[in-house]
Structures are given as C-alpha cells and as structure tokens.
Design a protein around this motif. Sequence first.
Motif, PDB file in Angstrom:
ATOM      1  N   LEU A   1      65.654  50.638  54.989  1.00 19.73           N
ATOM      2  CA  LEU A   1      66.195  50.131  53.729  1.00 19.73           C
ATOM      3  C   LEU A   1      67.012  51.205  52.987  1.00 19.73           C
ATOM      4  O   LEU A   1      67.709  50.911  52.023  1.00 19.73           O
ATOM      5  N   ARG A   2      66.967  52.430  53.460  1.00 20.82           N
ATOM      6  CA  ARG A   2      67.577  53.561  52.752  1.00 20.82           C
ATOM      7  C   ARG A   2      69.068  53.368  52.480  1.00 20.82           C
ATOM      8  O   ARG A   2      69.530  53.629  51.366  1.00 20.82           O
ATOM      9  N   ASP A   3      69.855  52.958  53.453  1.00 18.24           N
ATOM     10  CA  ASP A   3      71.297  52.811  53.237  1.00 18.24           C
ATOM     11  C   ASP A   3      71.603  51.768  52.168  1.00 18.24           C
ATOM     12  O   ASP A   3      72.435  51.996  51.282  1.00 18.24           O
ATOM     13  N   LEU A   4      70.928  50.631  52.234  1.00 18.91           N
ATOM     14  CA  LEU A   4      71.133  49.599  51.221  1.00 18.91           C
ATOM     15  C   LEU A   4      70.658  50.091  49.856  1.00 18.91           C
ATOM     16  O   LEU A   4      71.305  49.839  48.832  1.00 18.91           O
ATOM     17  N   ALA A   5      69.553  50.812  49.829  1.00 19.57           N
ATOM     18  CA  ALA A   5      69.050  51.372  48.575  1.00 19.57           C
ATOM     19  C   ALA A   5      70.054  52.364  47.983  1.00 19.57           C
ATOM     20  O   ALA A   5      70.239  52.409  46.759  1.00 19.57           O
ATOM     21  N   ASN A   6      70.714  53.145  48.837  1.00 21.59           N
ATOM     22  CA  ASN A   6      71.739  54.076  48.361  1.00 21.59           C
ATOM     23  C   ASN A   6      72.895  53.329  47.695  1.00 21.59           C
ATOM     24  O   ASN A   6      73.387  53.729  46.637  1.00 21.59           O
ATOM     25  N   GLU A   7      73.347  52.248  48.322  1.00 25.61           N
ATOM     26  CA  GLU A   7      74.428  51.439  47.746  1.00 25.61           C
ATOM     27  C   GLU A   7      74.003  50.858  46.399  1.00 25.61           C
ATOM     28  O   GLU A   7      74.765  50.888  45.426  1.00 25.61           O
ATOM     29  N   HIS A   8      72.785  50.333  46.347  1.00 25.75           N
ATOM     30  CA  HIS A   8      72.275  49.745  45.108  1.00 25.75           C
ATOM     31  C   HIS A   8      72.151  50.812  44.021  1.00 25.75           C
ATOM     32  O   HIS A   8      72.500  50.576  42.870  1.00 25.75           O
ATOM     33  N   TYR A   9      71.685  51.994  44.379  1.00 29.92           N
ATOM     34  CA  TYR A   9      71.526  53.110  43.436  1.00 29.92           C
ATOM     35  C   TYR A   9      72.869  53.455  42.803  1.00 29.92           C
ATOM     36  O   TYR A   9      72.974  53.672  41.597  1.00 29.92           O
ATOM     37  N   ALA A  10      73.910  53.506  43.636  1.00 29.56           N
ATOM     38  CA  ALA A  10      75.252  53.827  43.142  1.00 29.56           C
ATOM     39  C   ALA A  10      75.768  52.763  42.181  1.00 29.56           C
ATOM     40  O   ALA A  10      76.530  53.069  41.265  1.00 29.56           O
ATOM     41  N   GLU A  11      75.346  51.512  42.354  1.00 30.43           N
ATOM     42  CA  GLU A  11      75.735  50.434  41.451  1.00 30.43           C
ATOM     43  C   GLU A  11      74.988  50.498  40.126  1.00 30.43           C
ATOM     44  O   GLU A  11      75.532  50.181  39.077  1.00 30.43           O
ATOM     45  N   VAL A  12      73.728  50.906  40.171  1.00 32.79           N
ATOM     46  CA  VAL A  12      72.853  50.863  38.999  1.00 32.79           C
ATOM     47  C   VAL A  12      73.010  52.089  38.100  1.00 32.79           C
ATOM     48  O   VAL A  12      73.017  51.961  36.880  1.00 32.79           O
ATOM     49  N   PHE A  13      73.131  53.259  38.713  1.00 33.67           N
ATOM     50  CA  PHE A  13      73.143  54.501  37.938  1.00 33.67           C
ATOM     51  C   PHE A  13      74.531  55.124  37.917  1.00 33.67           C
ATOM     52  O   PHE A  13      75.178  55.255  38.956  1.00 33.67           O
ATOM     53  N   ALA A  14      74.937  55.552  36.722  1.00 32.97           N
ATOM     54  CA  ALA A  14      76.203  56.266  36.566  1.00 32.97           C
ATOM     55  C   ALA A  14      76.022  57.714  36.996  1.00 32.97           C
ATOM     56  O   ALA A  14      74.910  58.235  37.014  1.00 32.97           O
ATOM     57  N   GLU A  15      77.128  58.352  37.341  1.00 25.37           N
ATOM     58  CA  GLU A  15      77.075  59.771  37.690  1.00 25.37           C
ATOM     59  C   GLU A  15      76.953  60.611  36.430  1.00 25.37           C
ATOM     60  O   GLU A  15      77.509  60.228  35.397  1.00 25.37           O
ATOM     61  N   PRO A  16      76.270  61.704  36.448  1.00 25.03           N
ATOM     62  CA  PRO A  16      75.490  62.167  37.590  1.00 25.03           C
ATOM     63  C   PRO A  16      74.220  61.333  37.724  1.00 25.03           C
ATOM     64  O   PRO A  16      73.518  61.076  36.744  1.00 25.03           O
ATOM     65  N   ARG A  17      73.973  60.876  38.916  1.00 23.37           N
ATOM     66  CA  ARG A  17      72.820  60.001  39.165  1.00 23.37           C
ATOM     67  C   ARG A  17      71.520  60.797  39.143  1.00 23.37           C
ATOM     68  O   ARG A  17      71.505  61.983  39.435  1.00 23.37           O
ATOM     69  N   PRO A  18      70.420  60.094  38.803  1.00 21.58           N
ATOM     70  CA  PRO A  18      69.111  60.760  38.806  1.00 21.58           C
ATOM     71  C   PRO A  18      68.745  61.283  40.195  1.00 21.58           C
ATOM     72  O   PRO A  18      69.181  60.736  41.212  1.00 21.58           O
ATOM     73  N   ALA A  19      67.933  62.318  40.221  1.00 21.75           N
ATOM     74  CA  ALA A  19      67.354  62.788  41.480  1.00 21.75           C
ATOM     75  C   ALA A  19      66.485  61.661  42.047  1.00 21.75           C
ATOM     76  O   ALA A  19      66.016  60.795  41.297  1.00 21.75           O
TER      77      ALA A  19
END
Length: 118
Positions: A71-89
């Motif tokens: 699920l990691r790759d999809l989670a990465n895409e979702h993370y980029a949609e949800v959090f603005a840069e700089p993104r949380p650790a």
Amino acid sequence: MSDHPYSQAYHAGEFGFVSGALSVDPGGLAVPGELPALRAAMARLEERLRTIDMTLADVVKTTYFVTNIALRDLANEHYAEVFAEPRPARSFVAVSSLPYGANVEIEAIAYRRPSASI
C-alpha cells in the motif's frame, strides 16, 4: 465514558498527540478498498485533531500501520494530496492485523505554531 481507556487526542502545551485513527467509517465499520481506506483513516485523524483544536496543517509527524506493505506507493500519492510541503515526517509499518478489521491506522503528532504578533 469512552469505550477505550485512553484519549483519542491529547494536547500538552503546543503539542497534540493523536492515537491511531483506523480506516473505519463514522459508524466504526472497516472501509474496504485501498484508497477509500486511506481516506477514511485520514478523515478519522482529522476528526480527532479537531477535538484538540488542531488541523492537518499542524501535523509534524505521522506513523502509518498497514496490513499490506504494498500500500506504500498509493499512500505516498495520497500523502502528497493531503499535506502541503514541507510535508510531515512519516513512518510506514506493516502489521499482521488491526482492530475492527481495518487495514490502515494513522497516528500523529501535531504542533501548534505560535501566532505571529505585530
């Protein structure tokens, strides 16, 4: 009284600590499907943050617990949609199972930045 012996969200000074938010619907039923599960867990996380007057913009660290490491790759895409840069650790951990049949759980640490004064 809560069904659980812990706080779903707790603030200490300017920090907020959010217990794991599961990929369940508002009624507590597991949400099927990968992206819907990620969205559901994030929605539950947002709800918990609101109880301590915080938002996703305050999040500085998350930990994902997933029952399928793929699920990691999809989670990465979702993370980029949800959090603005700089993104949380973030940490991403595979586990054998999660409560209520969920397949995603997200916990978070948030920090309320001091207001700018003029």
